[in-house]
Design an enzyme around this catalytic site. Structure first.
Site, PDB file in Angstrom:
ATOM      1  N   GLY A  46       0.846  -1.187   0.000  1.00 26.65           N
ATOM      2  CA  GLY A  46       0.000   0.000   0.000  1.00 26.65           C
ATOM      3  C   GLY A  46       0.879   1.233   0.000  1.00 26.65           C
ATOM      4  N   HIS A 137      -2.276   7.447   7.179  1.00 32.69           N
ATOM      5  CA  HIS A 137      -1.324   8.337   6.494  1.00 32.69           C
ATOM      6  C   HIS A 137      -2.015   9.615   6.027  1.00 32.69           C
ATOM      7  CE1 HIS A 137       2.527   6.353   6.292  1.00 32.69           C
ATOM      8  NE2 HIS A 137       2.037   5.236   5.799  1.00 32.69           N
TER       9      HIS A 137
HETATM   10 ZN    ZN Z   1       2.888   3.434   5.917  1.00 31.96          ZN
END
Ligand code: ZN
Length: 146
Positions: A46, A137
């Site tokens: 990811g 994030h």
């Molecule tokens: Zn990360």
């Protein structure tokens, strides 16, 4: 093009809330394409846009190599399971660091796909974990905060 990965727990771009994407332009599509290349070049499962220096609510993921890559824009978690699971995670922005992170076992999210359509995705197991990691994030949260 393979992009530079932003690293370090004090890196400002990794610590701010990413901006919503207002329209899916050819530049956004190109960015997503390059994010996928960058994720693959780094053996990641990811990658979120702040990790390549763009403060935008976009992430790409491929939790399992047999799956197709998924790109999601302006994601929102709309449901989380009561059940939580603890599991060791790493992060391309924090090399050599792993943390046991407790996350919801199952989630439902709503996001835009690259065609600009609103999609609802139910995820469990590793996919649910990757989505929660990437959405963190987009909110400036890293595994060391967990
Ligand atoms: Zn990360």
């Amino acid at each position: 093009m393979i992009l530079n990965i932003q690293k370090g727990q004090d890196n400002p771009i990794l610590r701010q809330k990413a901006n919503k994407v207002s329209s899916i332009t050819p530049e956004i599509k190109e960015l997503v394409f390059n994010m996928v290349k960058t994720m693959d070049a780094n053996d990641g499962i990811g990658l979120a846009a702040p990790q390549i220096g763009k403060s935008l609510q976009i992430f790409v993921m491929r939790p399992d190599s047999s799956q197709e890559v998924m790109a999601l824009i302006n994601p929102e978690i709309i449901k989380t399971s009561f059940k939580k699971i603890s599991f060791e995670e790493g992060c391309l922005s924090l090399p050599n660091i792993t943390r046991k992170v407790k996350r919801a076992a199952k989630i439902v999210i709503r996001a835009l796909n690259l065609e600009g359509q609103s999609v609802e995705i139910q995820a469990k197991e590793l996919t649910a974990r990757v989505i929660q990691h990437e959405i963190d994030h987009l909110n400036g949260i890293l595994i060391i905060d967990k």
